[in-house]
Design a protein around this motif. Structure first.
Motif, PDB file in Angstrom:
ATOM      1  N   ARG A  92       0.835  -1.190   0.000  1.00 32.61           N
ATOM      2  CA  ARG A  92       0.000   0.000   0.000  1.00 32.61           C
ATOM      3  C   ARG A  92       0.872   1.242   0.000  1.00 32.61           C
ATOM      4  NH1 ARG A  92      -4.954  -1.858  -1.460  1.00 32.61           N
ATOM      5  NH2 ARG A  92      -5.378  -3.800  -0.345  1.00 32.61           N
ATOM      6  N   THR A  93       0.414   2.300  -0.708  1.00 30.35           N
ATOM      7  CA  THR A  93       1.169   3.542  -0.795  1.00 30.35           C
ATOM      8  C   THR A  93       0.297   4.693  -0.315  1.00 30.35           C
ATOM      9  OG1 THR A  93       0.466   4.045  -3.054  1.00 30.35           O
ATOM     10  CG2 THR A  93       2.403   2.622  -2.778  1.00 30.35           C
ATOM     11  N   HIS A  94       0.895   5.908  -0.307  1.00 31.99           N
ATOM     12  CA  HIS A  94       0.132   7.093   0.075  1.00 31.99           C
ATOM     13  C   HIS A  94      -0.991   7.376  -0.902  1.00 31.99           C
ATOM     14  CE1 HIS A  94       3.069   8.700  -2.821  1.00 31.99           C
ATOM     15  NE2 HIS A  94       2.167   9.604  -3.074  1.00 31.99           N
ATOM     16  N   VAL A  95      -0.860   6.851  -2.145  1.00 25.35           N
ATOM     17  CA  VAL A  95      -1.930   7.029  -3.128  1.00 25.35           C
ATOM     18  C   VAL A  95      -3.192   6.319  -2.656  1.00 25.35           C
ATOM     19  CG1 VAL A  95      -2.626   6.591  -5.503  1.00 25.35           C
ATOM     20  CG2 VAL A  95      -0.277   7.298  -5.000  1.00 25.35           C
ATOM     21  N   ASP A  96      -3.039   5.104  -2.112  1.00 32.53           N
ATOM     22  CA  ASP A  96      -4.192   4.384  -1.573  1.00 32.53           C
ATOM     23  C   ASP A  96      -4.772   5.110  -0.369  1.00 32.53           C
ATOM     24  OD1 ASP A  96      -3.804   2.173  -3.399  1.00 32.53           O
ATOM     25  OD2 ASP A  96      -2.091   1.643  -2.171  1.00 32.53           O
ATOM     26  N   ASP A  97      -3.915   5.733   0.434  1.00 31.41           N
ATOM     27  CA  ASP A  97      -4.360   6.403   1.641  1.00 31.41           C
ATOM     28  C   ASP A  97      -5.131   7.682   1.326  1.00 31.41           C
ATOM     29  OD1 ASP A  97      -4.196   6.406   4.614  1.00 31.41           O
ATOM     30  OD2 ASP A  97      -3.238   8.336   4.255  1.00 31.41           O
ATOM     31  N   GLU A  98      -4.771   8.364   0.228  1.00 32.00           N
ATOM     32  CA  GLU A  98      -5.422   9.627  -0.116  1.00 32.00           C
ATOM     33  C   GLU A  98      -6.906   9.431  -0.434  1.00 32.00           C
ATOM     34  OE1 GLU A  98      -1.457  11.672  -2.143  1.00 32.00           O
ATOM     35  OE2 GLU A  98      -2.983  10.682  -3.357  1.00 32.00           O
ATOM     36  N   ARG A 100      -8.832   6.691   0.463  1.00 30.61           N
ATOM     37  CA  ARG A 100      -9.324   5.532   1.196  1.00 30.61           C
ATOM     38  C   ARG A 100     -10.824   5.637   1.488  1.00 30.61           C
ATOM     39  NH1 ARG A 100      -6.681   8.784   4.781  1.00 30.61           N
ATOM     40  NH2 ARG A 100      -7.738   9.321   6.736  1.00 30.61           N
ATOM     41  N   ASN A 101     -11.372   6.863   1.530  1.00 33.96           N
ATOM     42  CA  ASN A 101     -12.801   7.038   1.803  1.00 33.96           C
ATOM     43  C   ASN A 101     -13.635   7.126   0.532  1.00 33.96           C
ATOM     44  OD1 ASN A 101     -12.489   7.079   4.614  1.00 33.96           O
ATOM     45  ND2 ASN A 101     -12.003   9.269   4.610  1.00 33.96           N
ATOM     46  N   ALA A 102     -12.997   6.984  -0.630  1.00 36.93           N
ATOM     47  CA  ALA A 102     -13.751   7.056  -1.883  1.00 36.93           C
ATOM     48  C   ALA A 102     -14.705   5.872  -1.968  1.00 36.93           C
ATOM     49  CB  ALA A 102     -12.791   7.048  -3.070  1.00 36.93           C
ATOM     50  N   ASP A 106     -20.066  10.214  -0.436  1.00 37.32           N
ATOM     51  CA  ASP A 106     -20.048  10.960  -1.688  1.00 37.32           C
ATOM     52  C   ASP A 106     -19.110  12.154  -1.585  1.00 37.32           C
ATOM     53  OD1 ASP A 106     -21.855   9.239  -2.781  1.00 37.32           O
ATOM     54  OD2 ASP A 106     -23.604  10.511  -2.402  1.00 37.32           O
ATOM     55  N   PRO A 107     -18.429  12.484  -2.687  1.00 41.61           N
ATOM     56  CA  PRO A 107     -17.550  13.669  -2.666  1.00 41.61           C
ATOM     57  C   PRO A 107     -18.366  14.955  -2.544  1.00 41.61           C
ATOM     58  CG  PRO A 107     -17.701  12.764  -4.877  1.00 41.61           C
ATOM     59  CD  PRO A 107     -18.379  11.786  -3.981  1.00 41.61           C
ATOM     60  N   LEU A 233     -14.124  13.072  -8.310  1.00 42.38           N
ATOM     61  CA  LEU A 233     -14.943  14.266  -8.145  1.00 42.38           C
ATOM     62  C   LEU A 233     -16.430  13.936  -8.237  1.00 42.38           C
ATOM     63  CD1 LEU A 233     -12.992  16.802 -10.416  1.00 42.38           C
ATOM     64  CD2 LEU A 233     -12.980  16.722  -7.913  1.00 42.38           C
ATOM     65  N   PHE A 234     -16.744  12.728  -8.743  1.00 37.44           N
ATOM     66  CA  PHE A 234     -18.130  12.362  -9.013  1.00 37.44           C
ATOM     67  C   PHE A 234     -18.536  11.181  -8.134  1.00 37.44           C
ATOM     68  CE2 PHE A 234     -16.254  14.193 -12.772  1.00 37.44           C
ATOM     69  CZ  PHE A 234     -17.217  15.077 -13.236  1.00 37.44           C
ATOM     70  N   PRO A 235     -19.752  11.192  -7.599  1.00 39.65           N
ATOM     71  CA  PRO A 235     -20.250  10.038  -6.840  1.00 39.65           C
ATOM     72  C   PRO A 235     -20.654   8.917  -7.792  1.00 39.65           C
ATOM     73  CG  PRO A 235     -21.919  11.745  -6.937  1.00 39.65           C
ATOM     74  CD  PRO A 235     -20.696  12.319  -7.586  1.00 39.65           C
ATOM     75  N   PRO A 236     -20.863   7.703  -7.279  1.00 35.53           N
ATOM     76  CA  PRO A 236     -21.314   6.590  -8.131  1.00 35.53           C
ATOM     77  C   PRO A 236     -22.692   6.878  -8.722  1.00 35.53           C
ATOM     78  CG  PRO A 236     -20.487   5.786  -6.025  1.00 35.53           C
ATOM     79  CD  PRO A 236     -20.588   7.267  -5.901  1.00 35.53           C
TER      80      PRO A 236
END
Length: 313
Positions: A92-98, A100-102, A106-107, A233-236
Motif C-alpha cells: 500500500r502507498t500514500h496514493v491508496d491512503d489519499e 481511502r474514503n472514496a 459521496d464527494p 470528483l463524481f459520486p457513483p
C-alpha cells in the motif's frame, strides 16, 4: 450597568468558545498531517520488506535456494508470508491512503475562480457547477488560498476546483484533494461553453442526475493516477441515469465531453445529445500536497522539451 456587564461577559464567553474551537481544529489538522507524513515515510521500509517476501515466495514456489542475504531472515519472512491475507499481500502507498474514503461517502466539491473573474469565466464556472454533482460555488472575493483550504476542511469538502483565465478565456483548472492532497494542475484549451453551442434549442435544461463516467485510454501509471483524481470528483451513478461524462485521452490531451442519451426502442435506437460544455485538458503538474502547500513535493511535472517518450499517459 448590570445588563451591560452581563452582555460583555456573554460576548467574552462566545469569543473564548470560538477560539477554543479554532485551536482544536488547528490541532486536529496538524495531527492528521503528522500521521499522513509518518505513514508516507514508512513506504520505503514497507517496499523493501515486500521485495524480500516476494523473493522468498518465488524461491519456495520454484524450489530454488534462497539468496545469501536473505538466509538470516528466512524464518521471520516465512512467518510474515503465512500471516498474509488479501489486504496485506499487496503493498500500500500514500496514493491508496489519499482516496481511502472514496466510495464510502459521496464527494463534496468546492468550486471557485481566480480573483476578479470576468463574466465569461463566471458563466463557465456556473455551467461546470451543474456538471459536478454535490458541488458548491463560492465567490473568491479577497480570500487567499490558505483561508480557502481551511474553510473547505472545516466544512468537510473533499475537493477544491479552481478555474483560471487569460483575457476572458478559461485556460486553467486546479483540482486539489483534501485534506492532504494531491493537487493536479491542468491547462484548458478549445473551450466551448453550453451557451456557445449552435443548436441551443435542442439542449433543453441540463440534467442534474449523477452521470456515468467514461475514462478512455488512461493506461499508464500516470494515466491511472490522473484518472483517480478526476473520477473521484463524481459520486457513483445509478444504473438508470441517462447522463454521460467522458474523459478521453489522446496523445496526453484529455477531451472532456458531456452528453445525455435516449433509447426509445432499445439499444439500436440510441440517440446521443451533447449537453455541453466541452474542452481539452493538458496535465502539466501533480503535487503531493494541497494547493496552499509551498513545500509539497512534485509527483509529476510536464517537461515538453526534454528527450523522453512522447506519451506519458
Amino acid at each position: 450597568k448590570k445588563g451591560h456587564v452581563g452582555g460583555r461577559s456573554a460576548l467574552t464567553t462566545r469569543r473564548r468558545r470560538c477560539a477554543h474551537a479554532c485551536f482544536a481544529m488547528i490541532r486536529r489538522n496538524a495531527r492528521l498531517r503528522r500521521e499522513y507524513i509518518y505513514r508516507k515515510s514508512l513506504e520505503g521500509k514497507e517496499r523493501m520488506l515486500y521485495e524480500k517476501k516476494r523473493k522468498v515466495r518465488e524461491c519456495l514456489e520454484e524450489g530454488k535456494p534462497l539468496p545469501t542475504e536473505l538466509r538470516a531472515e528466512e524464518a521471520e519472512l516465512r512467518r510474515l508470508i503465512e500471516m498474509e491475507d488479501e489486504n496485506t499481500a499487496v503493498i500500500r502507498t500514500h496514493v491508496d491512503d489519499e482516496y481511502r474514503n472514496a466510495g464510502v461517502k459521496d464527494p463534496k466539491v468546492l468550486m471557485t475562480t481566480a480573483r476578479d473573474p470576468s463574466s465569461r469565466l463566471m458563466q463557465f464556472v456556473k455551467e461546470m457547477k451543474l456538471v459536478v454533482p454535490h458541488c458548491e460555488r463560492v465567490n473568491r472575493g479577497s480570500m487567499v488560498l490558505p483561508q480557502m483550504v481551511e474553510m473547505a476542511r472545516r466544512n468537510d469538502f473533499t475537493d477544491i476546483v479552481v478555474f483560471h483565465e487569460h483575457r476572458g478565456q478559461p485556460d486553467g483548472m486546479v483540482v486539489c484533494h483534501l485534506p492532504h492532497g494531491p493537487t493536479a494542475y491542468f491547462g484548458l484549451s478549445n473551450v466551448v461553453m453550453r451557451h456557445d453551442i449552435k443548436d441551443r434549442a435542442d439542449l433543453g435544461t441540463m440534467s442534474e442526475a449523477v452521470p456515468h463516467i467514461i475514462m478512455d485510454s488512461f493506461t499508464s501509471r500516470l494515466g491511472e493516477r490522473t484518472s483517480n483524481i478526476l473520477k473521484h470528483l463524481f459520486p457513483p451513478a445509478k444504473s438508470d441515469s441517462k447522463r454521460i461524462i467522458t474523459f478521453a485521452n489522446r496523445d496526453d490531451f484529455i477531451s472532456f465531453r458531456h452528453h445525455t442519451y435516449l433509447m426509445p426502442k432499445g439499444a439500436k435506437s440510441l440517440q446521443l445529445f451533447e449537453a455541453g460544455p466541452r474542452f481539452e485538458m493538458k496535465l502539466f503538474q501533480i503535487r503531493l500536497g494541497t494547493i496552499d502547500s509551498k513545500e509539497a513535493d512534485n509527483e509529476y511535472v510536464l517537461r515538453p522539451y526534454q528527450n523522453a517518450k512522447k506519451r506519458a499517459m
